[in-house]
Write an enzyme that holds these catalytic residues in place. Sequence first.
Site, PDB file in Angstrom:
ATOM      1  N   THR A  96       0.857  -1.193   0.000  1.00 58.87           N
ATOM      2  CA  THR A  96       0.000   0.000   0.000  1.00 58.87           C
ATOM      3  C   THR A  96       0.890   1.239   0.000  1.00 58.87           C
ATOM      4  O   THR A  96       1.596   1.503   0.975  1.00 58.87           O
ATOM      5  CB  THR A  96      -0.915   0.032   1.246  1.00 58.87           C
ATOM      6  OG1 THR A  96      -1.653  -1.179   1.304  1.00 58.87           O
ATOM      7  CG2 THR A  96      -1.869   1.215   1.173  1.00 58.87           C
ATOM      8  N   LYS A 171      -7.247   1.773  -2.826  1.00 60.33           N
ATOM      9  CA  LYS A 171      -6.813   1.185  -1.556  1.00 60.33           C
ATOM     10  C   LYS A 171      -6.830   2.237  -0.430  1.00 60.33           C
ATOM     11  O   LYS A 171      -7.268   1.967   0.690  1.00 60.33           O
ATOM     12  CB  LYS A 171      -5.410   0.589  -1.735  1.00 60.33           C
ATOM     13  CG  LYS A 171      -4.744   0.100  -0.487  1.00 60.33           C
ATOM     14  CD  LYS A 171      -5.484  -1.038   0.168  1.00 60.33           C
ATOM     15  CE  LYS A 171      -4.943  -1.292   1.574  1.00 60.33           C
ATOM     16  NZ  LYS A 171      -5.789  -2.188   2.345  1.00 60.33           N
ATOM     17  N   LYS A 239       0.051   4.975   8.477  1.00 59.17           N
ATOM     18  CA  LYS A 239       0.636   5.365   7.176  1.00 59.17           C
ATOM     19  C   LYS A 239      -0.465   5.533   6.130  1.00 59.17           C
ATOM     20  O   LYS A 239      -0.475   6.492   5.364  1.00 59.17           O
ATOM     21  CB  LYS A 239       1.655   4.291   6.765  1.00 59.17           C
ATOM     22  CG  LYS A 239       2.220   4.371   5.376  1.00 59.17           C
ATOM     23  CD  LYS A 239       1.616   3.355   4.403  1.00 59.17           C
ATOM     24  CE  LYS A 239       1.674   1.934   4.844  1.00 59.17           C
ATOM     25  NZ  LYS A 239       1.057   0.983   3.913  1.00 59.17           N
TER      26      LYS A 239
END
Length: 289
Positions: A96, A171, A239
């Site tokens: 990701t 995502k 993150k």
Amino acid sequence: MANYGFLGLGIMGRAMAENLVKAGHEVTVWNRNATKCAELVALGATQADCPRAVATACDITFAMVSDPTAAAEICFGEQGVIGGIGDSRGYVDMSTVDAETSAKIARAVAAAGGRFLEAPVSGTKKPAEDGTLIILAAGDRSLYDEAMPAFEVMGKMAPYLGEVGQGAKMKLVVNMIMGGMLTAFCEGMALGQKSGLDGNKILEVLDAGALANPMFKGKGAMLLKEDYSTNFPLKHMQKDMRLAVALGDELSQPLATAATANESFKRARQAGFADEDIVAVYKTIHGEK
Ligand code: NAP
């Protein structure tokens, strides 16, 4: 059968690579901490010394590492993928990351003569083990078609989303919603229990109505048992929130809920829960830390 490479054998990568090996594919693995390769080698995988060696030897190399910094390092480092990719071989980054990092890697892979696909996944440790991930693919269409047998082993669906960046953004949107929902859920659980409600009863009521979902059910059970064993490391969720908020900044899209949830995850990192499961954010929301 194609010859696959796999870079990054953390919680997700280990399970995904294992499924490829168990499906009978020839798989060459690499991990920064080389000791993590042993389990895969015992199952029949071959171990390589560096990402470049994997990209040189394999028709398609998959990667699953922590964040944009790691994704860039395994490509652009001295022994990186870019030095080994060529002759139309494929590189599929399933980590990701933000769309910009992905585009930078895509350009470098193309310049070196390879083909690139980004394919971040939705789903956590158990779906990775069960081969039921949702794979969000974007980039080179011919590579997507060629990678499909591997995607079918690792996931239950793999929509093709278009040009590089579309998978990364999908995502981030999904995880931004997830992070916001999890912090709201933790606030509800903290408030409910402090006001005298039984935690299990809250879960039962939630599960019976329109708010029922596997995340509340699974994370709720963990939270009540004070089980913070890691399925999805909290530092990676923070993150993802950070990258989603940055995308919102770029597009002038207000993200008040996500920005606040990001602060909760930052506070949990600061309290020392970075490597615990995302549900450890409950501890800071509840006020234990
Ligand atoms: P993890 O268990 O923390 O594994 C991270 C992997 O990245 C390890 O193989 C680690 O190598 C490697 N790595 C980190 N920094 C590196 C660097 N600078 N150079 C080379 N390798 C480096 O994480 P994970 O849970 O498997 O997650 C991997 C990715 O999938 C992340 O992008 C995460 O956001 C995403 N994701 C995770 C989940 C989940 O539920 N866990 C779900 C969906 C998506 P070492 O072993 O040497 O440290």
